[in-house]
Write a protein that holds these residues in place. Structure first.
Motif, PDB file in Angstrom:
ATOM      1  N   THR A   1      -8.233   0.507  -6.165  1.00  0.00           N
ATOM      2  CA  THR A   1      -8.530   1.558  -7.145  1.00  0.00           C
ATOM      3  C   THR A   1      -7.822   1.285  -8.467  1.00  0.00           C
TER       4      THR A   1
ATOM      5  N   SER B   1      -5.530  -3.157  -0.761  1.00  0.00           N
ATOM      6  CA  SER B   1      -5.651  -1.891  -0.020  1.00  0.00           C
ATOM      7  C   SER B   1      -6.512  -0.963  -0.880  1.00  0.00           C
ATOM      8  N   LYS B   2      -6.810   0.200  -0.332  1.00  0.00           N
ATOM      9  CA  LYS B   2      -7.613   1.140  -1.115  1.00  0.00           C
ATOM     10  C   LYS B   2      -6.870   1.513  -2.404  1.00  0.00           C
TER      11      LYS B   2
ATOM     12  N   THR C   1     -12.627  -6.273   2.537  1.00  0.00           N
ATOM     13  CA  THR C   1     -11.369  -6.489   3.274  1.00  0.00           C
ATOM     14  C   THR C   1     -11.488  -7.655   4.244  1.00  0.00           C
TER      15      THR C   1
ATOM     16  N   ASP D   1       0.846  -1.194   0.000  1.00  0.00           N
ATOM     17  CA  ASP D   1       0.000   0.000   0.000  1.00  0.00           C
ATOM     18  C   ASP D   1       0.885   1.248   0.000  1.00  0.00           C
TER      19      ASP D   1
ATOM     20  N   HIS E   1     -14.924  -2.677  -2.235  1.00  0.00           N
ATOM     21  CA  HIS E   1     -13.638  -3.097  -1.662  1.00  0.00           C
ATOM     22  C   HIS E   1     -13.872  -3.959  -0.415  1.00  0.00           C
TER      23      HIS E   1
END
Lengths: 317, 317
Positions: free
Chosen positions: A246, A241-242, A225, A152, A223
Motif C-alpha cells: 500500500t 506485505s499488504k 505474493t 509488516d 499485490h
C-alpha cells in the motif's frame, strides 16, 4: 501508534527522537571515481556501519522502544534468519528483555552465532514459512511474547524511515533517493520520510530481477505474493506485505530490476573504489544506475546501502 | 627544506598546509565490539579512504608540491610496484607533470592498470632492486626528471606525517599511536608529528615477523638492510633507509613483530566488524594489540590503517 493508520513523516520524526540515543548516525560517503564513472553525484548512506551491520537495527529499536515495560517483561519473538534476527536480539538486550528467534534449522552457523551472541534464545524449525509462523505462534501462546515482524509492522517501518530523514537532512538538494526493496519495510519508511521533507525528490526502488515480486506488484497494481526468488541478494528474498504494498504503491516514483551480473559487478565496484564492505542487497542501488545511466546523468542521487553482512569465505568474486 | 636536516613538527605542519587542498581528511572510526573484545579504546585512522587508497598520496603530494615549475617540467620518476607508484602518478597528474614509473615486469596487471590510468608512463625492468635503480637512473639521465623515493625523502616523510597531525588534533588524549613499519616513511613522519604535539603519547611501530628488519635494526642499534621478507603484508617488504632508521631510533618508544596468523585474523576482524576494506599491512597494528593485550588494556590507542588496496580475487580467507 494505531497499527491501521499509515504513518506520516511526523511519525518517523518521533521514531527518530526515540531511537537516536541507541543507533549510529551513519556517514554519507562519496567517491570521485564513481561520480566520474557515472557522470552523476552519488551520495551513499552507509547503513553497513549501523549496529549489527544493517539498517534493520533502526526498526527493531523503534519497535522495542515502543513497547511498555509490562509487554517487554513477556519477551519478544520473531522469525528471521537474517539481519532482523540479530537486530531484534540486540534491541531486546538493550532493554533487558528476552528475545525468542525462530530460525530455519539450516541457517548458516555464522548467523546462529551472531544471534546467540546477543543473548537471544533460538528455536529451530523446518526451513519454510509455515513452520516459521507455527513455531513463532507456539512461543507466543507459551510466553505471551510480542511478535515483531521484520517489515509488516508500522513501528518497524518508522524506524527504517529514519535512514531517509538523516540522508535528506544532510543532503536536502538530492534529485533522487534509491534503495533496495525486499519486504519493502525500508523503502516504505524512507519514501514517507523523503516525500514528507521534499516533494521534489524522486524515490526509486531497486530489486533483483530474480526476486522481482515488488516490481510485478507495483507495475500491475495487484499485490503478488507468489514467487520463487533466486538471487545472490539474500536480504531481498521476501515479498511485500499488504502494508508495504500500500505504501510503496502510493509513494514510489518508479521501481527497477537489475541482473545478478550487475549486482555482483557493482558490489565489487563499491568494495574496490570505496573500500567499504556492503552486502549484495546494497549493491542493487548502484546496479540500477549502471543499467540506466542516462536517467541519472548529472543528477544528485542518494543511494541507501542497506548493510554489510557477508560471508567472507564465500564471495562472488 | 634542507634534505640533510631531520624534519621537525613545524615542517609537517607546513606540509599539511601545502597538501590540505588535495588530500582527504580521512575519518577516524571506532567499533564498540572491538573495544569490548580488547578492553581498550581503539581509534582507527582510515587511510584506506585516502586518494589512491593509501596514505602514500600524502607524501607524494607534498613532494610534488615542493618542486618548482621548472623542475616539474622535466617530470618525476620513481621505482615502485605498489601504492607509491599510483600516488606519485596521481600527484604528478594533479600538477600537469609527467611521471615515469619503473615497475618490475612481473607486477600484477591491476597495479599496472592503476598507474597507467593516472596517465603515467611505465618502464618495465627485471624484478630486482638493482634493475629498478638502474632503469630509474637511465630515465633521469635521459629526461632530467626528479627522483622521488617512496620513503627515503624528507618531503615524502613530512607528507606521511600529516596523518599523525590529523589523528592527534582530533584525539589529543590518546595514550598510544601505533602504525605499520615497512621502509619507515609513515612512522618517521607520524612519530615526529605526534611527539611534537604531545610528549605523553607513546608511539609504537608494528612489523610482520616475516619482514622484521626494522625490529632487528632498532633493537640492535645497527641499521640492518639485508633481509628476505616473507609476509602477506605486501606494503611492508622494504627495509629502513638511513634517514628513517635515524628518525625511528630517536622517536619510537617500541616496535613489535606479529605473526602471519595474527595479521590475517585481525584483517578479517576489521573487515567483519568495521565493514571496511584494509590491506594486510594495515592489520599489523591491531595484530600487535591482539598479541599483547595486557599492554593496551584500558588505554586509548590510535591505530593507523595504511591502505585498502587488495586483490579481491586472492584473499587469505
Amino acid at each position: 501508534m494505531n497499527d491501521l493508520k499509515i504513518p506520516v513523516t511526523a511519525d518517523i520524526a518521533s521514531a527518530y527522537e526515540k531511537i537516536k540515543p541507541y543507533v549510529h548516525k551513519t556517514p554519507v560517503l562519496s567517491s570521485s571515481l564513481l561520480n566520474k564513472m557515472f557522470s552523476a553525484e552519488l551520495y551513499f548512506k552507509c547503513e553497513n556501519f549501523q549496529k549489527v551491520g544493517a539498517f534493520k537495527f533502526r526498526g527493531a529499536a523503534n519497535a522495542v522502544l515502543s513497547l511498555s515495560e509490562e509487554e517487554l517483561s513477556r519477551g519478544l519473538v520473531t522469525h528471521s534468519s537474517g539481519n532482523h534476527a540479530a537486530a531484534l536480539s540486540l534491541a531486546a538486550k538493550m532493554r533487558g528483555a528476552k528475545a525468542y528467534i525462530v530460525m530455519p534449522s539450516n541457517s548458516p552457523e555464522v548467523k546462529k552465532r551472531a544471534v546467540a551472541g546477543y543473548g537471544a534464545e533460538i528455536r529451530y524449525c523446518e526451513p519454510n514459512l509455515r513452520a516459521r509462523e507455527d513455531t513463532a505462534n507456539e512461543i507466543i501462546k507459551e510466553t505471551g511474547a510480542a511478535f515483531i515482524h521484520a517489515y509488516d509492522n508500522f513501528n518497524v517501518i518508522c524506524g527504517q524511515g529514519t535512514t531517509g530523514l538523516e540522508l535528506v537532512w544532510e543532503y536536502p538538494d538530492l534529485d533522487i533517493v534509491i534503495g533496495p526493496v525486499g519486504g519493502g519495510g525500508l523503502m516504505s519508511g524512507i519514501s514517507i520520510a523523503v516525500k514528507g521533507l521534499s516533494s521534489d525528490i524522486k524515490v526509486y526502488g531497486a530489486e533483483p530481477l530474480g526476486a522481482d515480486d515488488a516490481y510485478r506488484s507495483l507495475k500491475s497494481g495487484r499485490h503478488i505474493t507468489h514467487h520463487k526468488p533466486d538471487t545472490i541478494a539474500d536480504g531481498l528474498l521476501t515479498t511485500l506485505s499488504k502494508r508495504t504494498f500500500t505504501i510503496l504503491s502510493e509513494n514510489l516514483d518508479d521501481i527497477f530490476t537489475v541482473t545478478e551480473e550487475s549486482i555482483i559487478e557493482c558490489m565489487r565496484l563499491i568494495w574496490e573504489r570505496m573500500k567499504i564492505i556492503v552486502e549484495p542487497s546494497s549493491a542493487v542501488t548502484l546496479a540500477v544506475i549502471a543499467e540506466n545511466p542516462a536517467l541519472f546523468r548529472n543528477r544528485k542521487v542518494g543511494l541507501v546501502l542497506s548493510g554489510g553482512n557477508v560471508d567472507l569465505g564465500n564471495l562472488p568474486f
